[in-house]
Design a protein around this motif. Structure first.
Motif, mmCIF file in Angstrom:
data_model
loop_
_atom_site.group_PDB
_atom_site.id
_atom_site.type_symbol
_atom_site.label_atom_id
_atom_site.label_comp_id
_atom_site.label_asym_id
_atom_site.label_seq_id
_atom_site.Cartn_x
_atom_site.Cartn_y
_atom_site.Cartn_z
ATOM 1 N N VAL A 1 -5.754 -4.585 -1.737
ATOM 2 C CA VAL A 1 -5.420 -3.302 -1.114
ATOM 3 C C VAL A 1 -6.394 -3.004 0.034
ATOM 4 C CG1 VAL A 1 -5.349 -0.801 -1.490
ATOM 5 C CG2 VAL A 1 -4.326 -2.355 -3.157
ATOM 6 N N THR B 1 -6.922 -6.955 -5.819
ATOM 7 C CA THR B 1 -5.655 -6.275 -5.565
ATOM 8 C C THR B 1 -5.217 -6.471 -4.116
ATOM 9 O OG1 THR B 1 -6.744 -4.214 -4.927
ATOM 10 C CG2 THR B 1 -6.181 -4.467 -7.255
ATOM 11 N N ILE C 1 1.799 2.010 -3.557
ATOM 12 C CA ILE C 1 0.569 2.333 -4.289
ATOM 13 C C ILE C 1 0.106 3.746 -3.944
ATOM 14 C CG2 ILE C 1 -1.916 1.817 -4.360
ATOM 15 C CD1 ILE C 1 -1.074 -1.165 -4.135
ATOM 16 N N LEU D 1 -7.209 -0.815 -10.280
ATOM 17 C CA LEU D 1 -6.577 0.015 -9.266
ATOM 18 C C LEU D 1 -6.193 1.317 -9.946
ATOM 19 C CD1 LEU D 1 -5.453 0.252 -6.374
ATOM 20 C CD2 LEU D 1 -3.357 -0.738 -7.214
ATOM 21 N N GLU E 1 0.809 -1.215 0.000
ATOM 22 C CA GLU E 1 0.000 0.000 0.000
ATOM 23 C C GLU E 1 0.849 1.275 0.000
ATOM 24 O OE1 GLU E 1 -1.000 -2.632 1.666
ATOM 25 O OE2 GLU E 1 -3.159 -2.845 1.428
#
Ligand code: ZN
Length: 113
Positions: A39, A37, A6, A105, A3
């Protein structure tokens, strides 16, 4: 764990877009995040709070739009939602499938001032 990277990429992109638009402040960031993903929203939120300090995106609200994992069966060609521990087609029981949604994403849009 991913994360942090990202969120950094997302912030860089947002700042670039905001700058191009001549914005003084970023109010809201709309994100689309596919289930696959992995996330975690709380993590992105946390890293964002810390990475955005001192930028024009500091204090911006993050809005998450989740996307469920969808697959298409290669045998019967039907679309279905893929559950975490159920990797088989609910229509024919086939185990060969193609993921068609859930890996998204991206920053869908930003609101600036
Ligand atoms: Zn099937």
């Amino acid at each position: 764990m991913h994360e942090l990277a990202i969120t950094q990429n997302m912030l860089d992109l947002v700042l670039k877009k905001a700058e191009e638009a001549g914005a003084k402040e970023v109010k809201r960031i709309n994100l689309v995040i596919g289930e696959m993903t992995g996330v975690v929203e709380e993590c992105v939120q946390f890293y964002f709070g810390f990475l955005s300090q001192g930028t024009i995106a500091e204090g911006a609200a993050l809005s998450f739009q989740p996307v469920a994992t969808q697959a298409r069966c290669r045998l019967c060609d039907k679309l279905f939602e893929l559950k975490e521990f159920d990797w088989a087609c609910p229509h024919c029981g086939g185990k060969e499938m193609e993921i068609v949604a859930g890996k998204e994403l991206f920053v869908e849009s930003i609101e600036v001032e």
